[in-house]
Design an enzyme around this catalytic site. Structure first.
Site, PDB file in Angstrom:
ATOM      1  N   ASN A   9     -20.861   4.824   4.703  1.00  0.00           N
ATOM      2  CA  ASN A   9     -19.947   4.305   5.880  1.00  0.00           C
ATOM      3  C   ASN A   9     -19.515   5.329   6.649  1.00  0.00           C
ATOM      4  O   ASN A   9     -18.966   6.288   5.996  1.00  0.00           O
ATOM      5  CB  ASN A   9     -18.998   3.545   5.105  1.00  0.00           C
ATOM      6  CG  ASN A   9     -17.758   3.051   5.880  1.00  0.00           C
ATOM      7  OD1 ASN A   9     -18.002   3.144   7.133  1.00  0.00           O
ATOM      8  ND2 ASN A   9     -16.689   2.655   5.405  1.00  0.00           N
ATOM      9  N   LYS A  11     -17.714   5.429   9.200  1.00  0.00           N
ATOM     10  CA  LYS A  11     -16.368   5.322   9.655  1.00  0.00           C
ATOM     11  C   LYS A  11     -16.213   5.574  11.132  1.00  0.00           C
ATOM     12  O   LYS A  11     -17.370   5.585  11.774  1.00  0.00           O
ATOM     13  CB  LYS A  11     -15.190   6.112   8.876  1.00  0.00           C
ATOM     14  CG  LYS A  11     -15.408   5.532   7.359  1.00  0.00           C
ATOM     15  CD  LYS A  11     -14.264   6.129   6.606  1.00  0.00           C
ATOM     16  CE  LYS A  11     -14.323   5.521   5.228  1.00  0.00           C
ATOM     17  NZ  LYS A  11     -13.332   5.788   4.147  1.00  0.00           N
ATOM     18  N   HIS A  94     -12.844  -3.881   4.426  1.00  0.00           N
ATOM     19  CA  HIS A  94     -12.631  -2.480   3.898  1.00  0.00           C
ATOM     20  C   HIS A  94     -11.136  -2.038   3.827  1.00  0.00           C
ATOM     21  O   HIS A  94     -10.379  -2.969   4.806  1.00  0.00           O
ATOM     22  CB  HIS A  94     -13.133  -1.278   4.815  1.00  0.00           C
ATOM     23  CG  HIS A  94     -13.342  -0.008   4.286  1.00  0.00           C
ATOM     24  ND1 HIS A  94     -12.191   0.932   4.606  1.00  0.00           N
ATOM     25  CD2 HIS A  94     -14.178   0.583   3.909  1.00  0.00           C
ATOM     26  CE1 HIS A  94     -12.379   1.886   3.930  1.00  0.00           C
ATOM     27  NE2 HIS A  94     -13.735   1.970   3.342  1.00  0.00           N
ATOM     28  N   GLU A  96      -9.467   0.196   4.830  1.00  0.00           N
ATOM     29  CA  GLU A  96      -8.928   0.457   6.150  1.00  0.00           C
ATOM     30  C   GLU A  96      -8.551  -0.476   7.132  1.00  0.00           C
ATOM     31  O   GLU A  96      -7.762  -0.698   7.852  1.00  0.00           O
ATOM     32  CB  GLU A  96      -9.687   1.675   6.868  1.00  0.00           C
ATOM     33  CG  GLU A  96      -9.633   2.817   5.876  1.00  0.00           C
ATOM     34  CD  GLU A  96     -10.736   3.813   5.827  1.00  0.00           C
ATOM     35  OE1 GLU A  96     -11.660   3.529   6.640  1.00  0.00           O
ATOM     36  OE2 GLU A  96     -10.918   4.524   4.830  1.00  0.00           O
ATOM     37  N   GLU A 166     -13.359  -0.210  -4.031  1.00  0.00           N
ATOM     38  CA  GLU A 166     -12.814   0.927  -3.716  1.00  0.00           C
ATOM     39  C   GLU A 166     -11.295   0.916  -3.947  1.00  0.00           C
ATOM     40  O   GLU A 166     -10.422   0.519  -3.086  1.00  0.00           O
ATOM     41  CB  GLU A 166     -13.283   0.749  -1.860  1.00  0.00           C
ATOM     42  CG  GLU A 166     -14.846   0.968  -1.748  1.00  0.00           C
ATOM     43  CD  GLU A 166     -14.838   1.587  -0.405  1.00  0.00           C
ATOM     44  OE1 GLU A 166     -15.824   2.434  -0.323  1.00  0.00           O
ATOM     45  OE2 GLU A 166     -14.078   1.185   0.456  1.00  0.00           O
ATOM     46  N   GLY A 172     -11.108   9.031   0.361  1.00  0.00           N
ATOM     47  CA  GLY A 172     -10.788  10.060   1.154  1.00  0.00           C
ATOM     48  C   GLY A 172      -9.853  11.355   0.714  1.00  0.00           C
ATOM     49  O   GLY A 172      -9.251  11.972   1.309  1.00  0.00           O
ATOM     50  N   SER A 212     -14.291   8.723  -2.787  1.00  0.00           N
ATOM     51  CA  SER A 212     -14.650  10.149  -3.176  1.00  0.00           C
ATOM     52  C   SER A 212     -15.971  10.249  -4.013  1.00  0.00           C
ATOM     53  O   SER A 212     -16.048  10.984  -4.901  1.00  0.00           O
ATOM     54  CB  SER A 212     -13.430  10.984  -3.761  1.00  0.00           C
ATOM     55  OG  SER A 212     -12.446  10.715  -3.026  1.00  0.00           O
TER      56      SER A 212
HETATM   57  P1  13P Z   1     -14.523   8.389   0.803  1.00  0.00           P
HETATM   58  O1  13P Z   1     -16.038   8.813   0.175  1.00  0.00           O
HETATM   59  O2  13P Z   1     -14.549   9.389   1.768  1.00  0.00           O
HETATM   60  O3  13P Z   1     -13.553   8.772  -0.166  1.00  0.00           O
HETATM   61  O4  13P Z   1     -14.647   6.967   1.584  1.00  0.00           O
HETATM   62  C1  13P Z   1     -14.783   5.923   0.663  1.00  0.00           C
HETATM   63  C2  13P Z   1     -15.118   4.922   1.626  1.00  0.00           C
HETATM   64  O5  13P Z   1     -13.908   4.218   1.849  1.00  0.00           O
HETATM   65  C3  13P Z   1     -16.119   4.033   1.832  1.00  0.00           C
HETATM   66  O6  13P Z   1     -16.101   2.798   2.339  1.00  0.00           O
END
Ligand code: 13P
Length: 250
Positions: A9, A11, A94, A96, A166, A172, A212
């Protein structure tokens, strides 16, 4: 042999030329890799990346889509537009989107149903915040996100759904859930799916872990019985970080 679903992803990162360059490196680095592979670039780069991954073992994904087919919805991207570009998979719900843009289960469910109706495979993301986990509400939150996200999805359509667990506190942050913790939540998600769809259907659902994921923890995570793949954020932005995750068995 069991095949894992490893997805990147990207982003809100990368211009079109940067996306194309990364996609080219991934095509070269992942040639012959037997896992199910996906990249989800920004909307603006989908068309260009589609050209690069066409005919390869890498599927094209989108990071979101609008809940309607078309119409007066300024700023939204429709399922028809995604299909038009060769998108096969769409990431929905997601954290976010849930936490920064106020998306709730009802809206996410509408998108899941729309994606399935048009033959796109949704990745339904679920996960608890640290506060929810520490307050003992992990199962209630994750269970309800799964159940409400899948409302109206038939057992037949479920075959095209991936769930991504997640934990919000692991995204992150460099904090990964331990493989044991993640596996326990995945097992719980399977229990919820079994209640809704029966044991056999629940067993067949692909449940990815996200938060992560790096090359050095992928092996331990994928070794767990209920972890069927990874949804990778930060480490999907560089080929030399993503390729070893996808090739974790090598
Ligand atoms: P990270 O791998 O940067 O922690 O992000 C995970 C994520 O949100 C994938 O959709």
């Amino acid at each position: 042999m069991r095949s894992y679903f490893i997805a990147g992803n990207w982003k809100m990162h990368k211009t079109v030329p940067e996306s194309v360059a990364l996609a080219k490196e991934l095509v070269a680095g992942l040639r012959g890799c037997g896992e199910k592979l996906l990249v989800a670039p920004a909307f603006t780069a989908l068309a260009a990346v589609a050209e690069v991954v066409k005919g390869t073992n890498i599927l094209l994904g989108a990071q979101n889509m609008g809940p309607e087919e078309q119409g007066a919805h300024t700023g939204e991207v429709s399922v028809l537009m995604l299909k038009d570009l060769g998108v096969k998979v769409v990431i929905l719900g997601h954290s976010e989107r849930r936490h920064s843009y106020g998306e709730g289960d009802e809206l996410i469910n509408k998108k899941v149903l729309l994606a399935l109706r048009h033959g796109l495979e949704p990745i339904l993301c679920v996960g608890e915040t640290l506060e929810e986990r520490e307050g003992g509400r992990l199962e209630a939150i994750v269970g309800s996100q799964v159940e409400r996200g899948l409302a109206g999805v038939s057992a037949e359509a479920l075959k095209n759904v991936t769930i991504a667990y997640e934990p919000v506190w692991a995204i992150g942050t460099g904090k990964t859930a331990t493989p044991e913790d993640a596996d326990a939540v995945h097992a719980y998600i399977r229990k919820v799916l079994a209640r809704l769809y029966g044991e056999a259907a629940a067993k067949a659902v692909c449940i990815q872990y996200g938060g992560s994921v790096k090359a050095d923890n992928a092996v331990q995570l994928m070794a767990k019985p209920n972890i069927d793949g990874a949804l990778v954020g930060g480490a999907s932005l560089k080929a030399d970080a993503f390729v070893p995750i996808a090739r974790f068995r090598a």
